[in-house]
Scaffold this motif. Structure first.
Motif, PDB file in Angstrom:
ATOM      1  N   SER A 321       0.809  -1.219   0.000  1.00 47.18           N
ATOM      2  CA  SER A 321       0.000   0.000   0.000  1.00 47.18           C
ATOM      3  C   SER A 321       0.845   1.272   0.000  1.00 47.18           C
ATOM      4  CB  SER A 321      -0.950   0.008   1.200  1.00 47.18           C
ATOM      5  OG  SER A 321      -0.236   0.016   2.419  1.00 47.18           O
ATOM      6  N   ARG A 351      -9.571   1.706  -4.676  1.00 49.98           N
ATOM      7  CA  ARG A 351      -9.903   2.021  -3.284  1.00 49.98           C
ATOM      8  C   ARG A 351     -11.338   1.586  -2.958  1.00 49.98           C
ATOM      9  NH1 ARG A 351      -5.877   3.996   0.090  1.00 49.98           N
ATOM     10  NH2 ARG A 351      -7.275   5.526   1.039  1.00 49.98           N
ATOM     11  N   ALA A 357     -10.852  -1.328   2.086  1.00 50.89           N
ATOM     12  CA  ALA A 357     -11.347  -0.808   3.363  1.00 50.89           C
ATOM     13  C   ALA A 357     -10.345  -1.043   4.488  1.00 50.89           C
ATOM     14  CB  ALA A 357     -12.696  -1.444   3.704  1.00 50.89           C
ATOM     15  N   ILE A 360      -7.784   1.688   4.112  1.00 48.26           N
ATOM     16  CA  ILE A 360      -8.361   2.961   4.555  1.00 48.26           C
ATOM     17  C   ILE A 360      -8.442   3.004   6.076  1.00 48.26           C
ATOM     18  CG2 ILE A 360     -10.477   4.353   4.554  1.00 48.26           C
ATOM     19  CD1 ILE A 360     -10.929   3.280   1.644  1.00 48.26           C
ATOM     20  N   GLU A 363      -4.978   3.617   7.545  1.00 50.26           N
ATOM     21  CA  GLU A 363      -4.573   4.996   7.258  1.00 50.26           C
ATOM     22  C   GLU A 363      -5.230   5.980   8.229  1.00 50.26           C
ATOM     23  OE1 GLU A 363      -3.884   4.717   2.379  1.00 50.26           O
ATOM     24  OE2 GLU A 363      -5.762   5.502   3.201  1.00 50.26           O
ATOM     25  N   GLN A 364      -6.509   5.774   8.493  1.00 51.13           N
ATOM     26  CA  GLN A 364      -7.210   6.669   9.408  1.00 51.13           C
ATOM     27  C   GLN A 364      -6.685   6.540  10.830  1.00 51.13           C
ATOM     28  OE1 GLN A 364      -8.825   8.849   8.079  1.00 51.13           O
ATOM     29  NE2 GLN A 364      -9.631   8.039   6.162  1.00 51.13           N
ATOM     30  N   LYS A 372     -13.608   9.022  11.337  1.00 49.47           N
ATOM     31  CA  LYS A 372     -13.623   8.258  10.084  1.00 49.47           C
ATOM     32  C   LYS A 372     -13.330   6.779  10.346  1.00 49.47           C
ATOM     33  CE  LYS A 372     -12.149  12.288   7.405  1.00 49.47           C
ATOM     34  NZ  LYS A 372     -11.075  12.878   6.562  1.00 49.47           N
ATOM     35  N   THR A 373     -12.479   6.526  11.339  1.00 50.80           N
ATOM     36  CA  THR A 373     -12.172   5.143  11.717  1.00 50.80           C
ATOM     37  C   THR A 373     -13.444   4.417  12.138  1.00 50.80           C
ATOM     38  OG1 THR A 373      -9.990   5.817  12.494  1.00 50.80           O
ATOM     39  CG2 THR A 373     -10.780   3.700  13.251  1.00 50.80           C
ATOM     40  N   VAL A 376     -15.574   3.254   9.135  1.00 49.83           N
ATOM     41  CA  VAL A 376     -15.029   2.081   8.429  1.00 49.83           C
ATOM     42  C   VAL A 376     -15.224   0.821   9.266  1.00 49.83           C
ATOM     43  CG1 VAL A 376     -12.991   1.063   7.352  1.00 49.83           C
ATOM     44  CG2 VAL A 376     -13.330   3.530   7.252  1.00 49.83           C
TER      45      VAL A 376
END
Length: 406
Positions: A321, A351, A357, A360, A363-364, A372-373, A376
């Motif tokens: 990634s 993505r 997911a 993502i 990353e969060q 945002k976490t 997801v």
């Protein structure tokens, strides 16, 4: 109680790891500014003492932790040793006699003090003898203001300037030219320059091996033939298989014997190490560490989804990634050259989907975007305790690999 802490690396001029800032939240729902700063700090200290373990979470590097005036007054910093913490005085703390006396005491005891999100005021000059680091928000501070700060601290050579929220290599180089010593931000996790280039034979061999080991069933003949085409990789494989950690009774002398003896799990671990050390040795070690953390995190999370994913595929997706930043080339260009499973390529480029997911999500977490976490996690059907546990375990595993490489 759950403790949500993300760590953000702080690098020196040579892009070597200097420390981590620990970004703490009481829960995924309680996001600043809703949670009180005193409560956040006290729970961070409590977590470090009874749940988390600072050194375990930061790989024995110092941890920058935010402190308010109240938590400083209550002696919370002294619950941590001078080696494991940098006392970061929040920008909301006003300069005054109480704070000055606290700074004098802590400095005399050997603690490193930092001013967070510094906005220059002449009154701070009284504090300069006791301050070692001044953090400046790169996105919010003008060049003129930086020059003013540099002039103000010119008689205090012990003070280092830390550029915060540095997002590109251009910003890093500009801060470097302005005399900054330390850098925090995700510039190192982006391509330094996008260019088209050919992969070396060794990089291609590594790509083939990563592809082969991402399959549900290992094809020993195919894997053996790839190793046999690269003398350096073959030597390292045999050396690894014969290392003291496995306590072999007899020496392993052939590639196929090494593959059978190691098995799928250890082979994947070995290739992860080779990827980290060989794909681009000039890159910051923390970038490789981040890729390894993502790989392990995705592997662990994949096991606990409602519809479990192939853990080898998840591991490899996490590992790759950050491949654009590692190779300094666009992701599309790199993936065209790599013989990877289509589901990995689609996850990294579109993505979309469950694999994407996972990327993502991590990353969060890295950037402490807890709101945002939460979104997801809900979509993936994951529990808070599972995510926190796996993130911590992934960090510990990646740090262990880094020590083995060193």
């Amino acid at each position: 109680m759950y403790f949500y802490a993300a760590r953000q690396p702080i690098l020196d001029k040579n892009k070597n790891l200097f420390a981590y800032e620990l970004l703490f939240r009481d829960s995924i729902e309680n996001i600043f500014p809703d949670i009180d700063g005193d409560e956040a700090t006290s729970k961070m200290v409590e977590a470090s003492q009874f749940h988390l373990g600072i050194s375990e979470f930061t790989g024995n590097k110092p941890a920058f932790i935010n402190f308010t005036l109240d938590t400083l007054t209550k002696d919370y910093p002294r619950m941590l040793t001078t080696d494991e913490v940098v006392i970061e005085i929040l920008e909301t703390v006003k300069p005054g006699k109480t704070l000055l006396n606290l700074c004098k005491e802590l400095c005399s005891e050997g603690y490193i003090l930092a001013l967070d999100d510094y906005v220059h005021q002449k009154v701070w000059a009284h504090f300069y003898p006791y301050i070692k680091i001044i953090k400046i928000d790169w996105q919010e501070t003008s060049i003129e203001q930086i020059q003013e700060i540099k002039q103000a601290i010119s008689k205090f050579p012990q003070i280092q300037l830390l550029a915060e929220k540095v997002e590109t290599y251009e910003e890093y180089n500009q801060a470097l030219e302005l005399g900054f010593d330390l850098f925090q931000g995700f510039f190192f996790a982006k391509p330094e320059m996008v260019k088209t280039k050919s992969l070396s034979p060794s990089q291609m061999a590594m790509a083939e091996l990563l592809y082969e080991t991402s399959k549900p069933e290992l094809d020993l003949n195919s894997i053996t033939s790839v190793f046999e085409r690269d003398v350096s990789l073959s030597y390292k494989l045999l050396r690894y298989a014969n290392s003291a950690i496995f306590r072999r009774r007899s020496e392993i002398s052939t590639i196929k014997q090494a593959l059978v003896t190691l098995g799928s799990g250890e082979l994947k671990r070995f290739l992860g190490l080779m990827f980290a050390t060989n794909v681009n040795p000039d890159k910051p070690s923390e970038l490789i560490n981040a890729a390894m953390t993502r790989a392990k995190f995705c592997e662990l999370i994949a096991e606990d989804l409602k519809t479990p994913l192939d853990t080898s595929i998840a591991f490899l997706t996490g590992l790759l990634s950050l491949i654009d930043a590692i190779l300094d080339e666009s992701l599309d260009s790199i993936l065209e050259k790599l013989p990877l499973a289509q589901e990995i390529k689609e996850a990294l480029t579109t993505r979309k989907g469950v694999l994407a997911a996972l990327i993502i999500l991590v990353e969060q977490i890295e950037q402490a975007h807890w709101d945002k976490t939460s979104v997801v996690m809900e979509k993936l059907g994951l529990t808070k305790d599972k995510v926190v546990k796996d993130y911590k375990e992934a960090i510990a595993w990646a740090d262990e690999q880094a020590q083995l490489q060193g």
